[in-house]
Scaffold this motif. Structure first.
Motif, PDB file in Angstrom:
ATOM      1  N   LYS A 257       0.896  -1.329   0.027  1.00  0.00           N
ATOM      2  CA  LYS A 257      -0.126   0.042  -0.110  1.00  0.00           C
ATOM      3  C   LYS A 257       0.685   1.108  -0.023  1.00  0.00           C
ATOM      4  N   LEU A 258       2.144   1.061   0.482  1.00  0.00           N
ATOM      5  CA  LEU A 258       2.985   2.272   0.685  1.00  0.00           C
ATOM      6  C   LEU A 258       3.496   2.611  -0.681  1.00  0.00           C
ATOM      7  N   PHE A 259       3.660   1.480  -1.601  1.00  0.00           N
ATOM      8  CA  PHE A 259       4.117   1.815  -2.879  1.00  0.00           C
ATOM      9  C   PHE A 259       2.901   1.999  -3.795  1.00  0.00           C
ATOM     10  N   ASP A 260       1.672   2.282  -3.505  1.00  0.00           N
ATOM     11  CA  ASP A 260       0.572   2.478  -4.361  1.00  0.00           C
ATOM     12  C   ASP A 260       0.995   3.546  -5.291  1.00  0.00           C
ATOM     13  N   GLY A 261       0.903   3.383  -6.766  1.00  0.00           N
ATOM     14  CA  GLY A 261       1.215   4.616  -7.543  1.00  0.00           C
ATOM     15  C   GLY A 261       2.597   4.733  -7.962  1.00  0.00           C
ATOM     16  N   LYS A 262       3.446   3.992  -7.270  1.00  0.00           N
ATOM     17  CA  LYS A 262       5.151   4.267  -7.545  1.00  0.00           C
ATOM     18  C   LYS A 262       5.439   3.104  -8.120  1.00  0.00           C
ATOM     19  N   VAL A 263       6.759   3.334  -8.822  1.00  0.00           N
ATOM     20  CA  VAL A 263       7.440   2.544  -9.592  1.00  0.00           C
ATOM     21  C   VAL A 263       8.635   2.202  -8.766  1.00  0.00           C
ATOM     22  N   GLY A 264       9.050   0.945  -8.644  1.00  0.00           N
ATOM     23  CA  GLY A 264      10.175   0.557  -7.954  1.00  0.00           C
ATOM     24  C   GLY A 264      10.311  -0.771  -7.193  1.00  0.00           C
ATOM     25  N   THR A 265      11.316  -0.967  -6.372  1.00  0.00           N
ATOM     26  CA  THR A 265      11.287  -2.221  -5.454  1.00  0.00           C
ATOM     27  C   THR A 265      11.991  -1.856  -4.229  1.00  0.00           C
ATOM     28  N   TYR A 266      11.800  -2.886  -3.430  1.00  0.00           N
ATOM     29  CA  TYR A 266      12.255  -2.812  -2.104  1.00  0.00           C
ATOM     30  C   TYR A 266      12.677  -4.207  -1.569  1.00  0.00           C
ATOM     31  N   VAL A 267      13.254  -4.481  -0.286  1.00  0.00           N
ATOM     32  CA  VAL A 267      13.387  -5.337   0.361  1.00  0.00           C
ATOM     33  C   VAL A 267      13.494  -5.359   1.843  1.00  0.00           C
ATOM     34  N   VAL A 268      13.165  -6.178   2.798  1.00  0.00           N
ATOM     35  CA  VAL A 268      13.319  -6.099   4.237  1.00  0.00           C
ATOM     36  C   VAL A 268      14.021  -7.501   4.307  1.00  0.00           C
ATOM     37  N   MET A 269      15.095  -7.378   4.740  1.00  0.00           N
ATOM     38  CA  MET A 269      16.108  -8.505   4.966  1.00  0.00           C
ATOM     39  C   MET A 269      16.572  -8.447   6.344  1.00  0.00           C
ATOM     40  N   HIS A 270      16.467  -9.656   6.976  1.00  0.00           N
ATOM     41  CA  HIS A 270      17.061  -9.798   8.284  1.00  0.00           C
ATOM     42  C   HIS A 270      18.602  -9.971   8.152  1.00  0.00           C
ATOM     43  N   VAL A 271      19.619  -9.471   8.976  1.00  0.00           N
ATOM     44  CA  VAL A 271      21.127  -9.505   8.659  1.00  0.00           C
ATOM     45  C   VAL A 271      21.556 -10.700   8.342  1.00  0.00           C
ATOM     46  N   ASP A 272      20.833 -11.970   8.780  1.00  0.00           N
ATOM     47  CA  ASP A 272      21.444 -13.217   8.287  1.00  0.00           C
ATOM     48  C   ASP A 272      20.827 -13.680   7.138  1.00  0.00           C
ATOM     49  N   GLY A 273      20.152 -12.860   6.269  1.00  0.00           N
ATOM     50  CA  GLY A 273      19.840 -13.120   4.666  1.00  0.00           C
ATOM     51  C   GLY A 273      18.167 -13.407   4.727  1.00  0.00           C
ATOM     52  N   ALA A 274      17.524 -13.825   5.852  1.00  0.00           N
ATOM     53  CA  ALA A 274      16.255 -14.337   5.568  1.00  0.00           C
ATOM     54  C   ALA A 274      15.431 -13.003   5.182  1.00  0.00           C
ATOM     55  N   ILE A 275      14.779 -13.203   4.134  1.00  0.00           N
ATOM     56  CA  ILE A 275      13.999 -11.986   3.553  1.00  0.00           C
ATOM     57  C   ILE A 275      12.235 -12.174   4.003  1.00  0.00           C
ATOM     58  N   LEU A 276      12.025 -10.986   4.679  1.00  0.00           N
ATOM     59  CA  LEU A 276      11.045 -10.772   5.510  1.00  0.00           C
ATOM     60  C   LEU A 276       9.879 -10.457   4.614  1.00  0.00           C
TER      61      LEU A 276
ATOM     62  N   GLN B 128      22.526  -6.371  -0.043  1.00  0.00           N
ATOM     63  CA  GLN B 128      23.692  -7.358   0.701  1.00  0.00           C
ATOM     64  C   GLN B 128      24.570  -6.580   1.199  1.00  0.00           C
ATOM     65  N   VAL B 129      25.065  -5.874   0.241  1.00  0.00           N
ATOM     66  CA  VAL B 129      26.407  -4.813   0.755  1.00  0.00           C
ATOM     67  C   VAL B 129      26.061  -4.143   1.768  1.00  0.00           C
ATOM     68  N   THR B 130      25.002  -3.721   2.072  1.00  0.00           N
ATOM     69  CA  THR B 130      24.368  -2.793   3.172  1.00  0.00           C
ATOM     70  C   THR B 130      24.403  -3.653   4.641  1.00  0.00           C
ATOM     71  N   ALA B 131      24.174  -5.092   4.193  1.00  0.00           N
ATOM     72  CA  ALA B 131      24.098  -6.088   5.626  1.00  0.00           C
ATOM     73  C   ALA B 131      25.349  -6.421   5.635  1.00  0.00           C
ATOM     74  N   LEU B 132      26.564  -6.462   4.751  1.00  0.00           N
ATOM     75  CA  LEU B 132      28.041  -6.197   5.217  1.00  0.00           C
ATOM     76  C   LEU B 132      28.475  -5.159   5.946  1.00  0.00           C
ATOM     77  N   MET B 133      28.025  -3.990   5.483  1.00  0.00           N
ATOM     78  CA  MET B 133      28.251  -2.988   6.372  1.00  0.00           C
ATOM     79  C   MET B 133      28.072  -2.661   7.691  1.00  0.00           C
ATOM     80  N   ALA B 134      26.659  -3.380   7.787  1.00  0.00           N
ATOM     81  CA  ALA B 134      26.100  -3.348   9.229  1.00  0.00           C
ATOM     82  C   ALA B 134      26.559  -4.370  10.434  1.00  0.00           C
ATOM     83  N   THR B 135      27.237  -5.585   9.574  1.00  0.00           N
ATOM     84  CA  THR B 135      27.643  -6.563  10.453  1.00  0.00           C
ATOM     85  C   THR B 135      28.969  -7.247  10.229  1.00  0.00           C
TER      86      THR B 135
END
Length: 594
Positions: A246-265, A445-452
């Motif tokens: 719903k937050l992306f309604d009318g928008k074009v793009g992509t997103y991902v919510v990923m645990h730092v262990d790689g599991a995609i929520l 993925q590279v953001t997770a690398l910077m985080a952990t």
């Protein structure tokens, strides 16, 4: 002598006859018995029912609707049987008026031949509620065979469509690659449905039966059930998925919510579409509208979208800077312009950033710092380091045909274009522009690398059957990089929390975040342009792509949230609000504890 000769010939003939009779009666018995068995014993393969896909909380994501398929006896097109053929189709279409008579005839003619002695499927699926009132009438006809047939159904329709994928009727190529598909009729075409197709489709059963000369079943000799209904449980939370969609309604793009262990929520690509249209079939007009859209709804932008990463690459490059030929105290005097080779390389801030070291350079996204740092480090070290961080390679996410992008280098340019590298390309690369291309999944993925300090392998599957998917990491950072990583994390924290941070004014998250904004240009800026147009002043498809990649909570990272809005302009402005709401929802749902 004549009598003896006649007796000899007579005896020889009898001996030959007796020998032949013995051979036919005794020695050939096994051979002809086996032939006879082949003529009377028939083995039928039983198509397995495709396994269901569930979300993290066991909500059904892809299930099978109960129904039936209709098959007709073979050889009904002969002169003797033609009337029976017409009568059977008349009855079927009379009782089930929603069916297309021409399509039934076409399906039958396609597979009817002298050599085919099996019933021919003419209607692949009739819903349970539609078949029930007429089942008893059709089932009594010897030329009509009614069998159970499941049909794939996606309860959430367009939610997470690109990630889940869909099944559709198999084509010749599918059957060549996987002969079992010919029996099942359907196969996974995209997304998780395709990646885990072999597991989900199961293995067929076998039924051995005895038939008579008319191919009519006499008795069942043996039965081996199909290995089917294999369950696949994902790490996706469909409640969160619906909220973010719903937050992306009318928008074009992509997103991902990923645990730092790689599991995609949660993950999505927009615009999306109802998965059920591929199972049920769509009109030519609908297909043309979708395929010709400039927003590319068929493209899974998370793994098949290639974009300049813009400034999102600066934390990774900054780490390479301060662990190679520079250190965290090295600074520049940013005056907004760097003349080089007859060109002017601009910093985004018209008045310049003044004295700038690494933390400020990332916090305020100073281009001049990264230009000048790249001249010290050079393309070879930059390219090699970024590739070691797994850019320009597959992340390993469990989606089919993942793209790898481009980390430009001297060797890459020469191999592709047979031209030498120029120093201006090094400067463009340092701010994530030029030929530099990444997928949004790579940036997450590279953001997770910077985080952990560890590079996780992203994955959607949580359980394959009863087998849990364990987290996988790569140790890609050197000891010196691990030691200097807190400097980069501090800078990413200031991006989201310092008054001068590029994202601070756009965030209202209840979770303390660290991250990096990015504005990736779609078109180049001419050298004679003294003042660049603002993003909102440009035509839509000329506006920059907006990136915002984050991790949180800052002190104890648990999740990475990456948002990319096509032609959204500034990353913080376009994606800051969405990112804040995602973290607040993670807090509300209990994924992040205060």
């Amino acid at each position: 002598m004549k009598v003896k000769f006649i007796i000899f010939v007579f005896a020889s003939i009898w001996l030959m006859l007796i020998t032949r009779v013995f051979f036919l009666a005794i020695q050939s018995n096994n051979y002809y018995s086996e032939l006879s068995q082949n003529n009377t014993i028939k083995v039928e393969q039983i198509a397995p029912v495709r396994g269901e896909i569930l979300d993290l909380h066991n909500n059904p994501v892809a299930i099978n609707k109960l129904g039936f398929k209709i098959s007709l006896a073979p050889h009904l097109l002969s002169k003797k049987q033609k009337k029976n053929f017409e009568a059977e189709i008349d009855l079927i279409t009379e009782l089930l008026p929603s069916l297309d008579r021409k399509k039934i005839e076409k399906n039958y003619r396609k597979k009817d031949s002298f050599y085919n002695h099996n019933f021919i499927e003419v209607v692949p699926f009739i819903p349970y509620e539609e078949m029930t009132p007429v089942y008893s009438v059709l089932n009594l006809r010897k030329n009509i065979k009614i069998t159970a047939a499941p049909k794939r159904f996606y309860p959430y329709k367009n939610i997470a469509a690109h990630m889940i994928g869909y099944v559709a009727r198999a084509n010749k190529k599918d059957i060549e690659e996987n002969p079992l598909v010919d029996l099942i009729g359907y196969t996974g075409k995209t997304g998780i449905e395709k990646y885990y197709n072999e597991y989900l489709q199961g293995t067929p059963g076998k039924r051995k039966i005895k038939v008579n000369a008319n191919n009519q079943e006499i008795e069942q000799l043996s039965f081996t059930p199909a290995d089917e209904n294999r369950k696949l449980t994902l790490s996706l939370d469909m409640e969160l998925q619906q909220y973010i969609s719903k937050l992306f309604d009318g928008k074009v793009g992509t997103y991902v919510v990923m645990h730092v262990d790689g599991a995609i929520l949660s993950a999505g690509s927009f615009p999306n579409y109802d998965l059920n249209i591929f199972v049920n079939g769509m009109s030519h007009q609908m297909y043309d509208d979708l395929s010709s859209s400039l927003d590319h709804p068929f493209t899974n932008k998370l793994v098949h979208g290639l974009y300049p990463p813009g400034s999102t690459i600066k934390p990774a490059l900054g780490l390479l800077y301060i662990t190679n030929d520079l250190n965290e105290r090295w600074s520049v005097d940013c005056k907004s312009k760097l003349p080089l080779g007859g060109r002017i390389f601009r910093c985004w801030k018209h008045q310049g950033h003044g004295h700038t070291e690494i933390v400020k350079a990332i916090r305020e996204s100073c281009d001049d710092y990264f230009y000048k740092g790249s001249l010290v480090l050079g393309n070879q070290k930059m390219s090699a380091g970024l590739k070691r961080y797994n850019l320009g390679a597959k992340t390993g996410v469990d989606l089919p045909n993942e793209f790898i992008g481009v980390v430009p280098s001297r060797e890459w340019k020469y191999n592709k274009y047979k031209r030498i590298w120029n120093v201006g390309e090094t400067l463009n690369m340092s701010i994530g522009q030029g030929d530099f291309l990444t997928t949004p999944m790579q940036i997450a993925q590279v953001t997770a690398l910077m985080a952990t300090g560890k590079l996780p392998k992203p994955h959607f599957a949580k359980f394959i059957g009863d087998q849990e998917i364990k987290a996988e990491y790569q140790e890609v950072l050197t000891q010196k990089e691990l030691a200097k990583l807190p400097v980069i994390r501090k800078a990413m924290y200031q991006v989201c929390n310092n008054p001068h941070g590029t994202a601070t004014q756009y965030l209202h998250s209840k979770v303390t975040l660290a991250g990096k904004t990015g504005t990736a240009q779609v078109i180049g800026i001419k050298q004679d342009i003294k003042k660049r147009k603002l993003e909102h002043e440009m035509s839509y498809y000329n506006r920059s792509h907006a990136w915002f990649t984050t991790y949180g909570p800052y002190k104890k990272p648990q999740y990475v949230v990456m948002v990319m809005i096509e032609h959204g302009g500034h990353g913080g402005y376009a994606a800051g609000s969405i990112t804040s709401k995602i973290y607040n929802k993670l807090l509300e749902l209990g994924y992040i504890k205060k």
